[in-house]
Design a protein around this motif. Structure first.
Motif, short mmCIF file in Angstrom:
data_model
loop_
_atom_site.label_atom_id
_atom_site.label_comp_id
_atom_site.label_asym_id
_atom_site.label_seq_id
_atom_site.Cartn_x
_atom_site.Cartn_y
_atom_site.Cartn_z
N TRP A 75 19.53 7.85 50.18
CA TRP A 75 19.71 9.23 49.76
C TRP A 75 20.35 9.30 48.39
O TRP A 75 21.17 8.48 48.02
CB TRP A 75 20.63 9.97 50.74
N SER A 88 20.41 6.39 57.14
CA SER A 88 20.72 7.74 57.59
C SER A 88 19.48 8.65 57.49
O SER A 88 19.45 9.58 56.70
CB SER A 88 21.86 8.32 56.73
N THR A 141 20.27 12.61 58.40
CA THR A 141 21.29 13.38 57.70
C THR A 141 21.46 12.84 56.29
O THR A 141 21.72 11.65 56.13
CB THR A 141 22.64 13.28 58.44
N ASP A 201 23.03 11.36 53.28
CA ASP A 201 24.30 10.67 53.12
C ASP A 201 24.14 9.62 52.04
O ASP A 201 23.57 8.55 52.28
CB ASP A 201 24.71 10.02 54.45
N ALA A 257 25.76 6.08 52.83
CA ALA A 257 25.36 5.33 54.01
C ALA A 257 25.27 3.85 53.64
O ALA A 257 25.00 3.49 52.50
CB ALA A 257 24.02 5.84 54.52
#
Length: 183
Positions: free
Chosen positions: A98, A170, A173, A175, A178
């Motif tokens: 992400w 992740s 969600t 993150d 992560a």
């Protein structure tokens, strides 16, 4: 910094500075535009990176379709395989991580993780608009972020093709902290 304060600050800038920032915006050079806003606004006006991103986003919205957008990353398996074949080192994993900012929201970077030499090699940036084009409109993905769904789908397929593991710490969600793929 609210919209009215951003507008007032923008209008107080000399025309040359506004033209420079708008020039970067029209070229879709987000980082360069934000850098100029921070450089001219930090000392006298206390403008940090977050406010600068909002100011630049206002300019992107102002110009809309006139911005020469950076082309979207291809998400087809053949293109990603071709990109992966150009990585220096032996690919040991495909990883989705992400990332995000106040202008583009959350997005996923698809990486080839290599050894000999060790490194991460960018294969694609999967933002919401790229994911929508890739996935189409037929399915409902619930509350999952479309960028994650697309990155997981294409990343898994690429990992299978390359006979390496796929890692997405992740997927449900956003993150950006992560855990990464183990070295």
């Amino acid at each position: 910094m609210d919209k009215a304060a951003r507008t007032e600050w923008w209008e107080s800038l000399p025309a040359g500075i506004r033209d420079e920032i708008d020039g970067y915006v029209l070229q879709d050079s987000l980082v360069a535009a934000v850098r100029v806003v921070v450089d001219v606004g930090r000392v006298a006006h206390g403008i940090g990176v977050g406010a600068a991103q909002l100011i630049v986003d206002d300019r992107y919205l102002h110009y809309g379709d006139r911005v020469a957008r950076t082309p979207a990353s291809p998400l087809d398996l053949e293109s990603l395989t071709y990109r992966a074949s150009g990585c220096a080192g032996r690919i040991v994993a495909i990883e989705a991580v992400w990332d995000g900012d106040t202008v583009h929201d959350w997005f996923v970077r698809l990486l080839a993780v290599t050894v000999d030499p060790a490194g991460d090699h960018a294969l694609a940036t999967v933002c919401s608009s790229t994911a929508k084009r890739y996935l189409g409109e037929q399915e409902d993905y619930g509350s999952r972020h479309l960028a994650a769904v697309a990155a997981e789908r294409v990343g898994s397929a690429l990992a299978i093709r390359l006979s390496v593991p796929f890692h997405f710490a992740s997927p449900d969600t956003p993150d950006d902290e992560a855990p990464r793929w183990p070295p």
